[in-house]
Design an enzyme around this catalytic site. Sequence first.
Site, PDB file in Angstrom:
ATOM      1  N   ASP A   1      22.458  39.966  69.616  1.00 26.45           N
ATOM      2  CA  ASP A   1      21.608  41.136  69.359  1.00 26.45           C
ATOM      3  C   ASP A   1      20.288  40.755  68.701  1.00 26.45           C
ATOM      4  O   ASP A   1      19.447  41.633  68.447  1.00 26.45           O
ATOM      5  CB  ASP A   1      22.354  42.147  68.471  1.00 26.45           C
ATOM      6  CG  ASP A   1      23.588  42.712  69.159  1.00 26.45           C
ATOM      7  OD1 ASP A   1      23.497  43.071  70.348  1.00 26.45           O
ATOM      8  OD2 ASP A   1      24.650  42.786  68.511  1.00 26.45           O
ATOM      9  N   ASP A   2      20.103  39.496  68.404  1.00 28.14           N
ATOM     10  CA  ASP A   2      18.894  39.035  67.723  1.00 28.14           C
ATOM     11  C   ASP A   2      17.716  39.028  68.699  1.00 28.14           C
ATOM     12  O   ASP A   2      17.785  38.414  69.770  1.00 28.14           O
ATOM     13  CB  ASP A   2      19.121  37.632  67.158  1.00 28.14           C
ATOM     14  CG  ASP A   2      17.955  37.141  66.342  1.00 28.14           C
ATOM     15  OD1 ASP A   2      17.991  37.292  65.116  1.00 28.14           O
ATOM     16  OD2 ASP A   2      16.988  36.620  66.940  1.00 28.14           O
ATOM     17  N   PHE A   3      16.622  39.685  68.318  1.00 29.22           N
ATOM     18  CA  PHE A   3      15.471  39.778  69.217  1.00 29.22           C
ATOM     19  C   PHE A   3      14.900  38.401  69.537  1.00 29.22           C
ATOM     20  O   PHE A   3      14.558  38.105  70.687  1.00 29.22           O
ATOM     21  CB  PHE A   3      14.373  40.656  68.608  1.00 29.22           C
ATOM     22  CG  PHE A   3      13.120  40.684  69.436  1.00 29.22           C
ATOM     23  CD1 PHE A   3      13.017  41.483  70.561  1.00 29.22           C
ATOM     24  CD2 PHE A   3      12.033  39.870  69.099  1.00 29.22           C
ATOM     25  CE1 PHE A   3      11.869  41.489  71.342  1.00 29.22           C
ATOM     26  CE2 PHE A   3      10.875  39.869  69.872  1.00 29.22           C
ATOM     27  CZ  PHE A   3      10.803  40.688  71.000  1.00 29.22           C
TER      28      PHE A   3
END
Length: 224
Positions: free
Chosen positions: A167-169
């Site tokens: 989920d880390d951009f």
Amino acid sequence: MGAENLAELYPHAVSHLSSVDEDWSRLIKHVDPCMHRSKPAREPYEALIRAVAYQQLHARAADAIIARFLDLYSDSESEIVFPSPDEILATRTEDLRSCGFSSRKIATVQHIAEGALSGLVPSLEVASQMQDDELIARLIVLPGVGRWTVEMFLMHTLGRMDILPVDDFGVREGYRFLKSLNTLPNRKEMEKAGLPCSPYRTIASWYLWRVASLPEYARMSKKK
């Protein structure tokens, strides 16, 4: 796992990732050497609070918040030491807000401190013996602590080598650049993309985070 033991694994991780495909091999050649380092002496509650500061913020902004936070508990003549859970809970909300924490993050910091005192947040000794999924399931019950926050703790404190924060951009954007995609990959796509990188997905994440510093990425961004 200590920092020295982790460093011993880096050549194996780099070799493995380079063999995934030509894109990974090219990225690693551009970025090497791997400079991922963990902070194995940090207690879990400290690591979680630091991760909360970085939630949805640029690293420089979060660094400033942490610096102001630590200044609350030290003077010019003393060594900077991370405050205890009791000290955090005794701190006025206004003082925490002055550091740059939002109201939601202040509540999360306080919940983490309470969790450390109650035993919900384990000690470093206990956490080191727990499995990744076990720690994630235990800690995400804390309000404001999601999977990403615990993953940062797993990667940067416990030194777990097979974590991919899907989920880390920065990770998703790095992979988008790596594979010349038009849109950011979603969670399922990132989970699938990470499989060939196992058991070194933490190191893969580190390389994907480095994409933003590449000249090629800067040139591509200017063309948008």
